[in-house]
Design a protein around this motif. Structure first.
Motif, short mmCIF file in Angstrom:
data_model
loop_
_atom_site.label_atom_id
_atom_site.label_comp_id
_atom_site.label_asym_id
_atom_site.label_seq_id
_atom_site.Cartn_x
_atom_site.Cartn_y
_atom_site.Cartn_z
N ASP A 188 -55.75 -20.80 -14.40
CA ASP A 188 -56.26 -19.60 -13.73
C ASP A 188 -57.08 -18.72 -14.66
OD1 ASP A 188 -55.71 -19.60 -11.11
OD2 ASP A 188 -53.89 -18.36 -11.21
N GLU A 189 -58.31 -18.45 -14.28
CA GLU A 189 -59.13 -17.50 -15.02
C GLU A 189 -58.66 -16.09 -14.64
OE1 GLU A 189 -61.32 -18.39 -17.21
OE2 GLU A 189 -61.68 -20.49 -16.71
N GLY A 190 -59.00 -15.10 -15.45
CA GLY A 190 -58.69 -13.72 -15.07
C GLY A 190 -57.28 -13.28 -15.42
N CYS A 212 -52.33 -21.46 -23.46
CA CYS A 212 -52.38 -21.43 -21.99
C CYS A 212 -53.84 -21.49 -21.54
CB CYS A 212 -51.63 -20.20 -21.48
SG CYS A 212 -51.39 -20.10 -19.69
N GLU A 213 -54.44 -20.40 -21.03
CA GLU A 213 -55.83 -20.53 -20.55
C GLU A 213 -56.76 -20.78 -21.74
OE1 GLU A 213 -59.10 -21.03 -18.90
OE2 GLU A 213 -59.26 -19.02 -19.73
N ASP A 214 -56.75 -19.88 -22.69
CA ASP A 214 -57.38 -20.18 -23.98
C ASP A 214 -56.68 -19.33 -25.03
OD1 ASP A 214 -58.70 -17.69 -23.46
OD2 ASP A 214 -60.33 -18.78 -22.50
N ALA A 215 -56.96 -19.58 -26.32
CA ALA A 215 -56.20 -18.91 -27.37
C ALA A 215 -56.75 -17.52 -27.65
CB ALA A 215 -56.19 -19.77 -28.64
N SER A 271 -55.29 -27.50 -23.48
CA SER A 271 -55.84 -28.41 -22.46
C SER A 271 -57.29 -28.04 -22.17
CB SER A 271 -54.99 -28.37 -21.20
OG SER A 271 -54.86 -27.04 -20.78
N ASP A 272 -57.67 -26.78 -22.47
CA ASP A 272 -59.07 -26.39 -22.30
C ASP A 272 -59.58 -25.96 -23.68
OD1 ASP A 272 -61.47 -25.92 -21.06
OD2 ASP A 272 -60.82 -24.20 -19.89
N LYS A 273 -59.79 -24.65 -23.88
CA LYS A 273 -60.42 -24.22 -25.14
C LYS A 273 -59.46 -23.47 -26.05
CE LYS A 273 -63.89 -23.35 -21.83
NZ LYS A 273 -64.26 -22.28 -20.88
N ILE A 274 -59.76 -23.47 -27.34
CA ILE A 274 -59.05 -22.59 -28.28
C ILE A 274 -59.84 -21.29 -28.39
CG2 ILE A 274 -58.20 -22.32 -30.64
CD1 ILE A 274 -57.78 -25.37 -30.70
CA CA Z 1 -61.57 -20.03 -19.23
#
Ligand code: CA
Ligand code: ADA
Ligand code: CA
Length: 188
Positions: free
Chosen positions: A27-29, A74-77, A99-102
Motif C-alpha cells: 500500500d502506497e500512502g 515494508c513499503e520502502d525503507a 520486496s520493493d525498494k530500499i
Molecule cells: Ca512505493
C-alpha cells in the motif's frame, strides 16, 4: 514520530515501529515511522519489520541516518523528499528483505549519499528515482560507497530484480564505488 529540524535523536539500538497503517506492505500512502525535518538526525535504531515498519523514514530536507537498521522493509525503507541541494546522508546501517525498494528518491535536485551500508535477504531494488512524483522531473543523485548486497536481487515472484533505477531522461546520476554484490541472479 517527528524529529524536529536541526535535532538529533539517538535510540540506543531500541526497536521502534508504529501501529500498522495498511493490511499490505504494498500500500502506497502509509505513514512513516520517523519523519525527519530539515537538518534532523536519527541514530542507532532498529525499525520494526513488516507492517509495523510501514513507510520507514521520510526525510524532508537535509538529514542524517546513522546506524539505522531495517529488520524487514515494508513499503520502502527511507524516502528522500528534500528538494534542490538537500542531502540525505546514510552512514552505516542495513536493510533486510525489501520486496520493493530500499531507498526511494522523490525530491528533485537532491542527493542521497550512502556510506557503508549492507543488505540481507532478497531485495528487489536498492535505489529508485521517482518517475511519476508530483515533484516530477529531476535530476536526482545517488552517491553510494561501500555497499554490500548479501542476498539475492529478485522480485517477489523470484524473477530478476535490479539495484538502481535512474530516469536518464531527467538527468539522474548514480555514482557507486566499492560495492560487493554477492547474490547476483541470472538476468540482472
Ligand atoms: Ca512505493
Ligand atoms: C511508487 C509510486 C510513486 C511514489 C513511490 C513512493 O514508486 O509510483 O509515486 O509514491 O512509490 O514514494 O513510495
Ligand atoms: Ca513509499
Amino acid at each position: 514520530m517527528t524529529i524536529p529540524a536541526n535535532t538529533t535523536r539517538d535510540y540506543g539500538f531500541q526497536r521502534i515501529g508504529i501501529v500498522a497503517q495498511a493490511s499490505n506492505c504494498d500500500d502506497e500512502g502509509q505513514k512513516p515511522v520517523f519523519k525527519l525535518e530539515d537538518g534532523a538526525s536519527l541514530k542507532n535504531v532498529i525499525i520494526a519489520g513488516g507492517l509495523n515498519g510501514s513507510d520507514g523514514v521520510h526525510c524532508e530536507g537535509n538529514c542524517t541516518l546513522e546506524n539505522v537498521h531495517w529488520e524487514d522493509v515494508c513499503e520502502d525503507a527511507a524516502t528522500m523528499l528534500g528538494g534542490s541541494g538537500k542531502i540525505m546522508k546514510v552512514i552505516g546501517g542495513s536493510a533486510s528483505h525489501a520486496s520493493d525498494k530500499i531507498f526511494q528518491h522523490n525530491g528533485k535536485g537532491s542527493t542521497i549519499q550512502i556510506t557503508n551500508f549492507s543488505t540481507y535477504g532478497d531485495v528487489q531494488r536498492f535505489w529508485a528515482s521517482c518517475g511519476n512524483c508530483s515533484s516530477n522531473g529531476g535530476p536526482r543523485y545517488l552517491v553510494a560507497t561501500g555497499v554490500t548486497i548479501n542476498g539475492k536481487v529478485v522480485k517477489p515472484d523470484g524473477s530478476a530484480g535490479y539495484l538502481l533505477r535512474l530516469n536518464s531522461n531527467y538527468g539522474d546520476k548514480a555514482t557507486i564505488r566499492s560495492w560487493k554484490i554477492k547474490g547476483w541472479t541470472k538476468g540482472n
